[in-house]
Write a protein that holds these residues in place. Structure first.
Motif, PDB file in Angstrom:
ATOM      1  N   PHE A  92       0.803  -1.222   0.000  1.00 32.38           N
ATOM      2  CA  PHE A  92       0.000   0.000   0.000  1.00 32.38           C
ATOM      3  C   PHE A  92       0.839   1.277   0.000  1.00 32.38           C
ATOM      4  O   PHE A  92       0.350   2.322  -0.383  1.00 32.38           O
ATOM      5  N   SER A  93       2.107   1.183   0.436  1.00 35.58           N
ATOM      6  CA  SER A  93       2.917   2.408   0.540  1.00 35.58           C
ATOM      7  C   SER A  93       3.230   2.972  -0.839  1.00 35.58           C
ATOM      8  O   SER A  93       3.658   4.118  -0.951  1.00 35.58           O
ATOM      9  N   LYS A  94       3.015   2.168  -1.897  1.00 33.79           N
ATOM     10  CA  LYS A  94       3.245   2.666  -3.253  1.00 33.79           C
ATOM     11  C   LYS A  94       2.291   3.794  -3.588  1.00 33.79           C
ATOM     12  O   LYS A  94       2.573   4.625  -4.445  1.00 33.79           O
ATOM     13  N   PHE A  95       1.135   3.825  -2.947  1.00 27.46           N
ATOM     14  CA  PHE A  95       0.115   4.813  -3.302  1.00 27.46           C
ATOM     15  C   PHE A  95       0.290   6.127  -2.553  1.00 27.46           C
ATOM     16  O   PHE A  95      -0.317   7.120  -2.893  1.00 27.46           O
ATOM     17  N   GLY A  96       1.086   6.079  -1.500  1.00 24.70           N
ATOM     18  CA  GLY A  96       1.285   7.310  -0.741  1.00 24.70           C
ATOM     19  C   GLY A  96       1.672   6.981   0.678  1.00 24.70           C
ATOM     20  O   GLY A  96       1.740   5.802   1.059  1.00 24.70           O
ATOM     21  N   PRO A  97       1.958   8.015   1.461  1.00 27.23           N
ATOM     22  CA  PRO A  97       2.376   7.767   2.845  1.00 27.23           C
ATOM     23  C   PRO A  97       1.292   7.058   3.670  1.00 27.23           C
ATOM     24  O   PRO A  97       0.119   7.426   3.606  1.00 27.23           O
ATOM     25  N   VAL A  98       1.719   6.061   4.394  1.00 22.15           N
ATOM     26  CA  VAL A  98       0.805   5.238   5.199  1.00 22.15           C
ATOM     27  C   VAL A  98       1.114   5.487   6.664  1.00 22.15           C
ATOM     28  O   VAL A  98       2.280   5.455   7.060  1.00 22.15           O
ATOM     29  N   SER A  99       0.078   5.761   7.460  1.00 25.03           N
ATOM     30  CA  SER A  99       0.327   6.068   8.870  1.00 25.03           C
ATOM     31  C   SER A  99       0.231   4.833   9.759  1.00 25.03           C
ATOM     32  O   SER A  99       0.830   4.781  10.832  1.00 25.03           O
ATOM     33  N   ARG A 100      -0.547   3.823   9.330  1.00 23.48           N
ATOM     34  CA  ARG A 100      -0.726   2.665  10.196  1.00 23.48           C
ATOM     35  C   ARG A 100      -1.118   1.467   9.348  1.00 23.48           C
ATOM     36  O   ARG A 100      -1.915   1.595   8.410  1.00 23.48           O
ATOM     37  N   GLY A 110      -7.368 -12.963   8.284  1.00 24.61           N
ATOM     38  CA  GLY A 110      -7.718 -12.730   6.888  1.00 24.61           C
ATOM     39  C   GLY A 110      -8.213 -11.337   6.577  1.00 24.61           C
ATOM     40  O   GLY A 110      -8.770 -11.111   5.523  1.00 24.61           O
ATOM     41  N   PHE A 111      -8.034 -10.393   7.509  1.00 28.33           N
ATOM     42  CA  PHE A 111      -8.389  -9.034   7.176  1.00 28.33           C
ATOM     43  C   PHE A 111      -7.480  -8.060   7.929  1.00 28.33           C
ATOM     44  O   PHE A 111      -6.817  -8.423   8.895  1.00 28.33           O
ATOM     45  N   GLY A 112      -7.432  -6.840   7.418  1.00 30.33           N
ATOM     46  CA  GLY A 112      -6.574  -5.862   8.049  1.00 30.33           C
ATOM     47  C   GLY A 112      -7.000  -4.453   7.682  1.00 30.33           C
ATOM     48  O   GLY A 112      -7.966  -4.259   6.927  1.00 30.33           O
ATOM     49  N   PHE A 113      -6.313  -3.470   8.256  1.00 35.35           N
ATOM     50  CA  PHE A 113      -6.649  -2.074   8.000  1.00 35.35           C
ATOM     51  C   PHE A 113      -5.371  -1.310   7.631  1.00 35.35           C
ATOM     52  O   PHE A 113      -4.301  -1.581   8.176  1.00 35.35           O
ATOM     53  N   VAL A 114      -5.528  -0.377   6.725  1.00 33.60           N
ATOM     54  CA  VAL A 114      -4.407   0.485   6.349  1.00 33.60           C
ATOM     55  C   VAL A 114      -4.888   1.928   6.458  1.00 33.60           C
ATOM     56  O   VAL A 114      -5.940   2.275   5.913  1.00 33.60           O
ATOM     57  N   ASN A 115      -4.154   2.755   7.170  1.00 35.99           N
ATOM     58  CA  ASN A 115      -4.513   4.169   7.270  1.00 35.99           C
ATOM     59  C   ASN A 115      -3.566   4.996   6.411  1.00 35.99           C
ATOM     60  O   ASN A 115      -2.342   4.881   6.550  1.00 35.99           O
ATOM     61  N   PHE A 116      -4.137   5.803   5.552  1.00 39.37           N
ATOM     62  CA  PHE A 116      -3.336   6.689   4.705  1.00 39.37           C
ATOM     63  C   PHE A 116      -3.317   8.082   5.307  1.00 39.37           C
ATOM     64  O   PHE A 116      -4.247   8.491   5.997  1.00 39.37           O
ATOM     65  N   VAL A 117      -2.269   8.787   4.994  1.00 37.65           N
ATOM     66  CA  VAL A 117      -2.198  10.167   5.461  1.00 37.65           C
ATOM     67  C   VAL A 117      -3.122  11.031   4.599  1.00 37.65           C
ATOM     68  O   VAL A 117      -3.830  11.894   5.107  1.00 37.65           O
ATOM     69  N   HIS A 118      -3.153  10.753   3.311  1.00 39.34           N
ATOM     70  CA  HIS A 118      -3.989  11.550   2.418  1.00 39.34           C
ATOM     71  C   HIS A 118      -5.141  10.713   1.886  1.00 39.34           C
ATOM     72  O   HIS A 118      -4.966   9.558   1.524  1.00 39.34           O
ATOM     73  N   ARG A 119      -6.258  11.369   1.819  1.00 33.01           N
ATOM     74  CA  ARG A 119      -7.470  10.700   1.386  1.00 33.01           C
ATOM     75  C   ARG A 119      -7.380  10.273  -0.086  1.00 33.01           C
ATOM     76  O   ARG A 119      -7.856   9.202  -0.465  1.00 33.01           O
ATOM     77  N   GLU A 120      -6.750  11.076  -0.895  1.00 31.11           N
ATOM     78  CA  GLU A 120      -6.653  10.766  -2.330  1.00 31.11           C
ATOM     79  C   GLU A 120      -5.867   9.467  -2.540  1.00 31.11           C
ATOM     80  O   GLU A 120      -6.198   8.664  -3.407  1.00 31.11           O
ATOM     81  N   ASP A 121      -4.832   9.295  -1.717  1.00 31.77           N
ATOM     82  CA  ASP A 121      -4.024   8.076  -1.841  1.00 31.77           C
ATOM     83  C   ASP A 121      -4.863   6.851  -1.534  1.00 31.77           C
ATOM     84  O   ASP A 121      -4.765   5.815  -2.197  1.00 31.77           O
ATOM     85  N   ALA A 122      -5.688   6.997  -0.498  1.00 34.69           N
ATOM     86  CA  ALA A 122      -6.552   5.884  -0.121  1.00 34.69           C
ATOM     87  C   ALA A 122      -7.500   5.549  -1.258  1.00 34.69           C
ATOM     88  O   ALA A 122      -7.722   4.376  -1.589  1.00 34.69           O
ATOM     89  N   LYS A 131      -7.370   0.754  -7.310  1.00 30.41           N
ATOM     90  CA  LYS A 131      -6.368  -0.094  -7.957  1.00 30.41           C
ATOM     91  C   LYS A 131      -6.395  -1.517  -7.399  1.00 30.41           C
ATOM     92  O   LYS A 131      -6.297  -2.495  -8.142  1.00 30.41           O
ATOM     93  N   LEU A 132      -6.513  -1.612  -6.082  1.00 26.19           N
ATOM     94  CA  LEU A 132      -6.267  -2.909  -5.449  1.00 26.19           C
ATOM     95  C   LEU A 132      -7.528  -3.727  -5.171  1.00 26.19           C
ATOM     96  O   LEU A 132      -7.429  -4.907  -4.862  1.00 26.19           O
ATOM     97  N   ASN A 133      -8.698  -3.122  -5.272  1.00 23.93           N
ATOM     98  CA  ASN A 133      -9.908  -3.917  -5.022  1.00 23.93           C
ATOM     99  C   ASN A 133     -10.041  -4.947  -6.134  1.00 23.93           C
ATOM    100  O   ASN A 133     -10.076  -4.606  -7.316  1.00 23.93           O
ATOM    101  N   GLY A 134     -10.071  -6.230  -5.758  1.00 26.22           N
ATOM    102  CA  GLY A 134     -10.151  -7.304  -6.737  1.00 26.22           C
ATOM    103  C   GLY A 134      -8.805  -7.716  -7.272  1.00 26.22           C
ATOM    104  O   GLY A 134      -8.718  -8.496  -8.217  1.00 26.22           O
ATOM    105  N   TYR A 135      -7.738  -7.209  -6.662  1.00 23.34           N
ATOM    106  CA  TYR A 135      -6.386  -7.530  -7.085  1.00 23.34           C
ATOM    107  C   TYR A 135      -5.993  -8.897  -6.531  1.00 23.34           C
ATOM    108  O   TYR A 135      -6.283  -9.225  -5.382  1.00 23.34           O
TER     109      TYR A 135
END
Lengths: 291, 326
Positions: free
Chosen positions: A230-238, A252-264, A270-274
């Motif tokens: 996920f860090s390829k899309f932008g800065p990740v905070s958590r 089987g599940f997890g959470f990713v927090n982005f610093v910027h909403r656009e990156d999320a 991009k990644l849904n269904g990847y």
């Protein structure tokens, strides 16, 4: 019950001293079978000697222990019934039918609470506190029903009857605020202090806003893997992957927090269904969007 | 403890009964063959073949020679316990639900279901010492209660008959005249169908289990409510320990809902309660469906449960069971 086989290479008995009435030719060389016991614990030892396939002499010690499981206090009639012939469907039944089995699982009588403990816990657990409460009678005040010296808030029998505590928080701090505030000196959690709640919820919302939920992860996926992805899309905070506490296996599940909403947003598109590690992952907003 | 699993029935169990000495265990199921097992090791001794419908209830005479079974094929049959041969068949116009021999085995009480417009009945039959002289006439027929009568048993000294069923009211009848003597209090009594009724070993009190998720202990003579045991599942079966002050209650969610939920959520354990303190002692798990039948061995050292899953589980208690402190 235990059986152990030990080899005795030397025979302690001379073959010439053995009696000659043994039938088979080889057994003639073997010491006789000895039975020790059963002793008071029901332990019986049988020592046998025989030749194995290679022609070596082998000593076999079989130790058995007989335990009385049920009290064999059967009446005469009940003993008689034991020898009754089978009838009906049971008459044709063969040993392979296995209608009766002993459970492989040990079943215990599951106690609802630890043996010896009482339902009324305050008597035992809160002894010093209760004693203090009895003496002072001001210390133990129930915040739900306002009763003094009877019980603590968490043990309040009228808990269900009282209005939910949330109603206090939802009320905006108005002019009558001070009258709502608890008595001087009583502890107020930070989240319930006037003015504290707004900033708290706002902070949380900002965090949640850029949080992305990833589901259908493979069990091998760990947090560094997700971070890498996920860090390829932008800065990740958590980055967080849910792990079963007992087994240590990913759930089987997890959470990713982005610093910027656009990156999320980019990451979701991009990644849904990847296809990731032979599973197709699903990426979506962690909190359902209102719009 | 390691229970003994007995898989002789192909359909859900309906009833379990020990003989007086506790060496034989009789089981009834919705398949048509009541079965007798050795109660110590669970070996099958025989089956009683002849019924043509689900068998709901059975009883065995004090000397363990005569078995009576009530079935949905509208008959109640008498069997020779030893050989499995059918001695007599009482025929009715509706399914038979509950059967019990009186003290002394001279009489039997039988209940029949409401069927094709006929009301449910409680009937008393003479049991002849010699089966060749057996007659099918009823000594007494009681009509009145609405709905099925799930259990009918003899009261103290055969003077009364205690019945309970779908209308949730427990009634005591005069066994001579058929007169209604007592009715359970509507407020204090059960709110839903009474599914099971078990007498204490001396017959002085009895336990009823109901779909209202409770079991209640009653006095056999005065029909006063003594104790109530509340659980979180509908009660299908109950039994009173003859040895300790324990009662055991079994049940579970409705059989039709079982496939939709996890078996852990179904609450299929047999729950032990202290008879006097009404406190839960513990639960025994194992069945994969609701428990339909429970019985204590008359010596109080083992009990068996029969489930909707078609298994009978025979539990010999560990020694620590006898030293449980509340």
């Amino acid at each position: 019950m235990a059986a152990d086989v030990g080899r005795t290479p030397v025979s302690k008995v001379r073959w010439g001293e053995l009696e000659e009435d043994d039938a088979t030719d080889y057994e003639f060389f073997l010491p006789p079978k000895t039975v020790i016991g059963p002793d008071e614990n029901g332990v019986k030892k049988v020592v046998e000697y025989k030749f194995n396939d290679d022609g070596n002499k082998v000593k076999i010690t079989t130790t058995t222990r007989t335990r009385k499981l049920a009290r064999a206090r059967l009446s005469k009639r009940a003993l008689e019934r034991r020898s009754w012939a089978k009838f009906g469907d049971a008459a044709q039944e063969d040993a392979s039918s296995r209608l009766t089995m002993v459970s492989t699982e040990e079943i215990i009588l599951e106690r609802p609470r630890a043996p010896g403990s009482k339902v009324e816990e305050p008597k035992a657990a809160g002894d010093p506190l209760a004693a203090m409460g009895k003496a002072g009678a001001v210390l133990m005040v129930c915040r739900t029903c306002g009763k003094k010296g009877d019980h603590w808030t968490s043990k309040c029998p009228y808990k269900d009857l009282a209005q939910p505590a949330d109603s206090f928080i939802d009320k905006p701090p108005t002019a009558d605020g001070p009258s709502l505030a608890p008595a001087k000196g009583a502890y107020v959690p930070p989240s319930m202090r006037p003015g504290a709640e707004r900033s708290g919820t706002e902070m949380r919302r900002r965090n949640d806003e850029n949080s992305v939920r990833v589901t259908n992860l493979s069990e091998d996926t760990r947090e560094p893997d997700l971070h890498e992805l996920f860090s390829k899309f932008g800065p990740v905070s958590r980055v967080y992957v849910a792990v079963d506490q007992k087994t240590g296996v990913s759930r089987g599940f997890g959470f990713v927090n982005f610093v910027h909403r656009e990156d999320a947003e980019k990451a979701i598109n991009k990644l849904n269904g990847y296809g990731y590690d032979n599973l197709i992952i699903r990426v979506e907003w962690a909190t359902p969007r209102p719009n | 403890m390691r229970p003994i699993l007995m898989k002789g029935h192909e359909r859900p169990l309906t009833f379990l009964k020990y003989n007086r000495e506790g060496d034989l265990l009789f089981s009834c199921a919705k398949d048509h063959n009541p079965t007798v097992w050795f109660a110590d090791n669970g070996e099958r001794l025989g089956t009683y073949r002849g019924h043509n419908g689900a068998v709901w209830c059975c009883d065995v005479s004090r000397n363990s020679s005569l078995l009576i079974t009530g079935s949905a094929d509208q008959s109640v049959k008498l069997w020779d316990v030893q050989t499995g041969s059918q001695l007599y068949s009482f025929n009715f116009d509706s399914p038979a639900r509950a059967v019990e021999f009186s003290i002394g085995d001279k009489l039997a009480v039988i209940t029949t279901d409401p069927f094709m417009g006929q009301p449910s009945t409680i009937q008393v039959k003479m049991i002849a010492g010699d089966s060749s002289e057996q007659s099918g006439n009823s000594v007494l027929v009681i009509k009145g209660p609405q709905g099925r009568i799930n259990r009918a048993v003899w009261g103290p000294l055969n003077k009364t008959i205690i019945s309970a069923g779908e209308d949730a009211i427990i009634r005591i009848w005069d066994s001579e005249t058929g007169q209604l003597l007592m009715e359970s209090d509507k407020e204090a009594g059960h709110q839903k169908t009474v599914t099971s009724l078990a007498k204490s070993s001396d017959g002085s009190h009895f336990l009823t289990g109901s779909l209202d998720k409770s079991a209640k202990l009653w006095d056999s003579r005065t029909l006063t409510l003594i104790k109530t045991y509340v659980t979180e599942r509908p009660v299908n079966a109950c039994a009173i320990s003859p040895l300790l002050d324990h009662v055991v209650i079994g049940g579970g969610q409705d059989a039709s809902a079982v496939t939709r939920t996890d078996h852990r959520a179904g609450k299929f354990e047999a729950k032990f309660f202290h008879k006097i303190l009404q406190e839960e002692i513990g639960g025994v798990k194992g069945h994969f469906g609701p428990i339909n039948a429970l019985a204590f061995n008359p010596d109080g050292r083992s009990f068996s449960s029969g489930g909707e899953d078609g298994y009978i589980r025979l539990h010999h208690f560990d020694s620590d069971y006898f030293h449980i402190k509340m």
